[in-house]
Design a protein around this motif. Structure first.
Motif, mmCIF file in Angstrom:
data_model
loop_
_atom_site.group_PDB
_atom_site.id
_atom_site.type_symbol
_atom_site.label_atom_id
_atom_site.label_comp_id
_atom_site.label_asym_id
_atom_site.label_seq_id
_atom_site.Cartn_x
_atom_site.Cartn_y
_atom_site.Cartn_z
ATOM 1 N N LYS A 21 -8.023 1.414 12.163
ATOM 2 C CA LYS A 21 -8.457 0.695 10.981
ATOM 3 C C LYS A 21 -8.200 1.591 9.674
ATOM 4 C CE LYS A 21 -12.718 -0.872 12.970
ATOM 5 N NZ LYS A 21 -14.234 -1.309 12.821
ATOM 6 N N SER A 22 -6.903 1.802 9.830
ATOM 7 C CA SER A 22 -6.206 2.631 8.859
ATOM 8 C C SER A 22 -6.324 2.428 7.548
ATOM 9 C CB SER A 22 -4.860 3.332 9.223
ATOM 10 O OG SER A 22 -4.034 2.152 9.250
ATOM 11 N N ASN A 23 -6.017 1.122 6.891
ATOM 12 C CA ASN A 23 -6.088 0.818 5.567
ATOM 13 C C ASN A 23 -7.147 0.071 4.998
ATOM 14 O OD1 ASN A 23 -3.365 1.950 4.997
ATOM 15 N ND2 ASN A 23 -2.580 0.467 6.685
ATOM 16 N N SER A 24 -7.554 0.280 3.777
ATOM 17 C CA SER A 24 -8.462 -0.469 3.167
ATOM 18 C C SER A 24 -8.048 -1.945 3.160
ATOM 19 C CB SER A 24 -8.742 0.121 1.825
ATOM 20 O OG SER A 24 -7.712 0.050 0.920
ATOM 21 N N ASP A 25 -6.540 -2.226 2.978
ATOM 22 C CA ASP A 25 -6.138 -3.688 2.796
ATOM 23 C C ASP A 25 -5.486 -3.910 4.076
ATOM 24 O OD1 ASP A 25 -4.733 -5.873 2.632
ATOM 25 O OD2 ASP A 25 -3.654 -5.207 0.632
ATOM 26 N N PRO A 26 -6.176 -4.743 4.860
ATOM 27 C CA PRO A 26 -5.825 -4.936 6.397
ATOM 28 C C PRO A 26 -4.325 -5.762 6.485
ATOM 29 C CG PRO A 26 -7.648 -6.457 5.728
ATOM 30 C CD PRO A 26 -7.467 -5.461 4.580
ATOM 31 N N GLN A 27 -3.877 -6.285 5.373
ATOM 32 C CA GLN A 27 -2.606 -6.889 5.388
ATOM 33 C C GLN A 27 -1.451 -6.066 5.105
ATOM 34 O OE1 GLN A 27 -2.596 -10.125 6.453
ATOM 35 N NE2 GLN A 27 -4.565 -10.019 6.813
ATOM 36 N N ALA A 28 -1.686 -4.639 4.618
ATOM 37 C CA ALA A 28 -0.566 -4.040 4.324
ATOM 38 C C ALA A 28 -0.389 -2.841 5.238
ATOM 39 C CB ALA A 28 -0.931 -3.494 2.848
ATOM 40 N N MET A 29 0.699 -2.621 5.750
ATOM 41 C CA MET A 29 0.925 -1.309 6.464
ATOM 42 C C MET A 29 1.563 -0.445 5.547
ATOM 43 S SD MET A 29 3.856 -0.975 9.434
ATOM 44 C CE MET A 29 4.350 0.593 9.822
ATOM 45 N N LYS A 30 1.102 0.855 5.836
ATOM 46 C CA LYS A 30 1.605 2.215 4.993
ATOM 47 C C LYS A 30 2.460 2.939 5.857
ATOM 48 C CE LYS A 30 -2.245 1.624 1.773
ATOM 49 N NZ LYS A 30 -1.592 1.290 0.640
ATOM 50 N N ALA A 31 3.495 3.273 5.230
ATOM 51 C CA ALA A 31 4.430 4.482 5.917
ATOM 52 C C ALA A 31 5.049 5.386 4.941
ATOM 53 C CB ALA A 31 5.735 3.545 6.567
ATOM 54 N N ALA A 32 5.527 6.258 5.502
ATOM 55 C CA ALA A 32 6.245 7.487 4.828
ATOM 56 C C ALA A 32 7.661 7.456 4.877
ATOM 57 C CB ALA A 32 5.286 9.006 5.189
ATOM 58 N N VAL A 33 8.493 8.050 4.007
ATOM 59 C CA VAL A 33 9.706 8.436 4.245
ATOM 60 C C VAL A 33 9.721 9.518 3.520
ATOM 61 C CG1 VAL A 33 10.501 5.850 4.332
ATOM 62 C CG2 VAL A 33 10.369 7.210 2.031
ATOM 63 N N SER A 34 11.041 10.311 3.909
ATOM 64 C CA SER A 34 11.116 11.605 3.463
ATOM 65 C C SER A 34 11.716 11.906 2.198
ATOM 66 C CB SER A 34 12.153 12.422 4.622
ATOM 67 O OG SER A 34 13.500 11.721 4.742
ATOM 68 N N ASP A 35 12.364 11.036 1.704
ATOM 69 C CA ASP A 35 13.203 11.151 0.502
ATOM 70 C C ASP A 35 13.125 9.871 -0.491
ATOM 71 O OD1 ASP A 35 14.298 12.685 -1.802
ATOM 72 O OD2 ASP A 35 15.212 13.768 -0.235
ATOM 73 N N TRP B 266 7.110 2.379 -3.259
ATOM 74 C CA TRP B 266 7.615 1.015 -3.414
ATOM 75 C C TRP B 266 7.092 0.229 -2.383
ATOM 76 C CZ3 TRP B 266 10.878 5.050 -2.462
ATOM 77 C CH2 TRP B 266 11.589 5.098 -1.154
ATOM 78 N N SER B 267 7.146 -1.207 -2.243
ATOM 79 C CA SER B 267 6.964 -2.110 -1.368
ATOM 80 C C SER B 267 7.775 -2.949 -0.925
ATOM 81 C CB SER B 267 5.515 -2.749 -1.806
ATOM 82 O OG SER B 267 4.671 -1.785 -2.315
ATOM 83 N N TYR B 268 7.642 -3.476 0.395
ATOM 84 C CA TYR B 268 8.509 -4.400 0.896
ATOM 85 C C TYR B 268 7.415 -5.813 1.034
ATOM 86 C CZ TYR B 268 11.517 -0.947 2.513
ATOM 87 O OH TYR B 268 12.267 0.385 2.607
ATOM 88 N N VAL B 269 7.652 -6.623 0.264
ATOM 89 C CA VAL B 269 6.787 -7.825 0.233
ATOM 90 C C VAL B 269 7.434 -9.088 0.930
ATOM 91 C CG1 VAL B 269 5.506 -9.429 -1.383
ATOM 92 C CG2 VAL B 269 5.714 -6.775 -1.867
ATOM 93 N N LYS B 270 6.516 -9.724 1.628
ATOM 94 C CA LYS B 270 7.081 -11.202 2.442
ATOM 95 C C LYS B 270 7.785 -11.956 1.471
ATOM 96 C CE LYS B 270 5.720 -14.931 5.521
ATOM 97 N NZ LYS B 270 4.671 -15.433 6.223
ATOM 98 N N ASN B 271 9.084 -12.435 1.898
ATOM 99 C CA ASN B 271 9.806 -13.088 0.970
ATOM 100 C C ASN B 271 9.545 -14.466 1.469
ATOM 101 O OD1 ASN B 271 11.989 -14.434 -0.558
ATOM 102 N ND2 ASN B 271 13.491 -13.348 0.757
ATOM 103 N N ALA C 170 4.504 -3.886 3.073
ATOM 104 C CA ALA C 170 4.567 -2.625 3.729
ATOM 105 C C ALA C 170 4.890 -1.716 2.482
ATOM 106 C CB ALA C 170 5.819 -2.484 4.584
ATOM 107 N N ASP C 171 3.615 -0.932 2.257
ATOM 108 C CA ASP C 171 3.831 0.103 1.214
ATOM 109 C C ASP C 171 4.537 1.385 1.544
ATOM 110 O OD1 ASP C 171 2.589 -1.720 -0.350
ATOM 111 O OD2 ASP C 171 0.409 -0.984 0.109
ATOM 112 N N ILE C 172 5.584 1.644 0.812
ATOM 113 C CA ILE C 172 6.332 2.970 1.340
ATOM 114 C C ILE C 172 6.126 4.064 0.340
ATOM 115 C CG2 ILE C 172 8.606 3.881 1.855
ATOM 116 C CD1 ILE C 172 7.616 1.266 3.560
ATOM 117 N N GLN C 173 6.011 5.189 0.713
ATOM 118 C CA GLN C 173 5.875 6.223 -0.255
ATOM 119 C C GLN C 173 6.538 7.473 0.358
ATOM 120 O OE1 GLN C 173 1.315 6.883 1.082
ATOM 121 N NE2 GLN C 173 1.891 8.846 0.421
ATOM 122 N N VAL C 174 7.134 8.153 -0.657
ATOM 123 C CA VAL C 174 7.720 9.543 -0.251
ATOM 124 C C VAL C 174 6.933 10.638 0.150
ATOM 125 C CG1 VAL C 174 9.874 11.214 -1.179
ATOM 126 C CG2 VAL C 174 9.818 8.697 -1.699
#
Length: 539
Positions: free
Chosen positions: A29-43, A225-230, A244-248
């Motif tokens: 139950k990792s996110n308050s928004d159940p429809q969004a995945m949250k991932a980290a990138v390095s840069d 930034w985010s990847y939003v369904k097209n 999918a919400d992406i953060q550095v």
């Protein structure tokens, strides 16, 4: 990245952290928004222009927001995507693709064969100065166009009508479907590119997309930034993930804490934690064909000297680096990694057949170093090693500094760690002596590493004609003779690495990461660390 697909240390270890106590139950139950995945990138991301990228963060965005004739399925195999069917002539050097009639851009315009023709011609044009132009070499006339001997409109690609694309090859190749999954072969909407000109691809709203997601909220320099369904994607019914919400996250401990506190669904583990959390729920590990390497600026006095390059390449202990700094991966003594490519005729694995080309050898390194100092007329020399500013890249830089100063008398090594986007710009502009980076391939053939492999300015600065003749033979007369083609590629790698040391291989990576149990269907590129969100479902 593909893709000179570079990033400083993204493949083996990007971001990890203090993860004690994390568990599948907590992360379900990792996110308050159940429809969004949250991932980290390095840069940070560098670009959304498929002709301009040379880093893995940008490549990952492109692989999720664009789609070419083929894509990878959940098993890592190429399948038709933007094309619904393909046929070829008897000689297998002319392919005809029928595009999907329901394939659209995110602005509602149809994706046509002209979009592919425009994109490929734009990328191969010398004026574009694409770091990935050599990727088109299997296409008819591509090499001649890159060299300025022919015009871009003479590339072997034609739009027979809006839905029919014809591709002519220089010679038959066995990996065409894998090749065409790559970002350099994605289409481009010419009207949109013309509208924004040099600004195209510099922000998410100055780009148009034809893949399962659109990029949202990227302003060119920000860390989220985010990847939003097209909703205009032809197969949107099978895309379950809404966003999918992406953060550095550059700091490894920060990324780990975010995962531990359920603010991330995914993060790659840093080198400090790869072993420590091997038995932790959510932990995953796999060997990948990513390489770490050193690139040399051959226009500088010291790194322009072949003996200096050989000394540096053999002057540090790779086994200690892997064991004590990286905690994952294996030493690499050629630019093509192990367990990656196999001869279709003999079944032989490439790296075993090609052998070790530049192993650590202190005595040989010191001998080469003395010769370099003699030719340069100096006993005291100073070099700068350029890296990205991620924790792991800086740790590798520190290790190299210590080893090289200890093993090569009279050498002083300075370090410069800067953001990835700046590092890419610096290497493009020749603002470096030695650059440390990582690179991952686009298809399972040794030529992808030998003719690219993250090697900056290879096409313009590497002048060994025997090397280029080997590549020409591999792509031409030996294209349908696997054994002879293999021999030509092995000879080319020998010239590149052992004889001239244009690049110095360092290690082959392994990917270790943490993934929330609520995430199902997340796929990873078969050739590296790029995440593919198309099949993700959140539970």
């Amino acid at each position: 990245m593909k893709k000179r697909n570079l990033m400083a240390f993204v493949g083996i270890l990007l971001a990890g952290g203090i993860l004690a106590g994390c568990s599948n139950s907590k992360n379900s139950k990792s996110n308050s928004d159940p429809q969004a995945m949250k991932a980290a990138v390095s840069d940070q991301m560098a670009t959304l222009n498929t002709a301009k990228y040379s880093d893995m963060i940008s490549l990952e965005a492109m692989d999720n927001a664009f789609e070419g004739l083929y894509r990878f399925d959940s098993k890592g195999k190429p399948v038709l995507a933007g094309a619904q069917s393909v046929s070829h002539n008897e000689a297998k050097d002319v392919y005809t693709f029928k595009l999907r009639k329901d394939a659209k851009w995110s602005n509602g315009a149809l994706v046509t064969a002209k979009d592919y023709v425009y994109a490929w011609q734009n990328l191969i044009a010398p004026a574009t100065a694409s770091p990935n132009s050599q990727r088109l070499d299997p296409i008819k006339n591509a090499q001649a166009i890159r060299k300025g001997e022919m015009q871009p409109d003479q590339l072997g690609v034609k739009a027979l009508d809006d839905q029919t694309l014809q591709v002519e090859l220089e010679a038959p190749i066995s990996y065409l479907d894998e090749l065409l999954t790559g970002a350099p072969f994605f289409p481009k909407n010419e009207k949109v590119v013309t509208k924004y000109g040099d600004k195209y691809g510099t922000t998410s709203d100055k780009t148009v997309y034809n893949g399962p997601f659109v990029v949202s909220g990227w302003k060119g320099t920000n860390d989220t930034w985010s990847y939003v369904k097209n909703n205009n994607y032809w197969d949107k019914k099978n895309v379950k993930l809404k966003r999918a919400d992406i953060q550095v996250v550059k700091d490894t401990s920060t990324a780990g804490k975010l995962f531990q506190t359920n603010k991330l669904d995914y993060t790659i583990l840093g080198n400090e934690f790869a072993k420590q959390y091997a038995n932790n729920p959510g932990y995953h590990s796999k060997k990948i064909p990513l390489i770490g390497y050193l690139g040399f600026n051959t226009k500088r006095d010291i790194t322009g000297n072949v003996h200096a390059r050989k000394a540096i390449a053999q002057g540090f202990d790779k086994k200690l680096l892997v064991k004590n700094v990286l905690n994952a991966g294996t030493p690499l003594n050629g630019i093509v990694p192990a367990d990656f490519a196999y001869n279709s005729e003999t079944g032989k694995e490439y790296r075993k057949q090609a052998g070790d080309l530049l192993p650590y050898d202190k005595k040989v390194a010191q001998s080469e170093w003395e010769q370099a100092k003699k030719e340069l007329g100096q006993n005291e020399l100073t070099l700068e090693v350029l890296t990205s500013d991620t924790n792991e890249a800086k740790q590798v830089g520190n290790y190299l500094q210590s080893q090289l100063e200890q093993n090569l008398p009279g050498l002083k090594v300075n370090l410069r760690a800067i953001p990835l986007k700046s590092r890419l710009a610096a290497t493009t502009a020749y603002d470096y002596d030695v650059v440390y980076g990582t690179w991952q391939p686009d298809y399972a053939d040794p030529v992808n590493f030998i003719s690219d492999g993250g090697q900056y300015h290879l096409n313009t600065d590497y002048q060994n004609q025997e090397f280029w003749n080997d590549l020409d033979q591999a792509a031409g007369e030996y294209a349908s003779q696997p054994a002879k083609r293999w021999e030509a590629l092995i000879d080319a790698e020998k010239h590149l690495i052992k004889d001239d040391t244009y690049t110095a291989p360092v290690y082959q990576g392994a990917m270790t990461y943490l993934l929330s149990s609520r995430v199902k269907g997340l796929n990873i590129s078969p050739y590296g660390t790029v995440l593919l969100y198309r099949d993700v479902e959140l539970k």
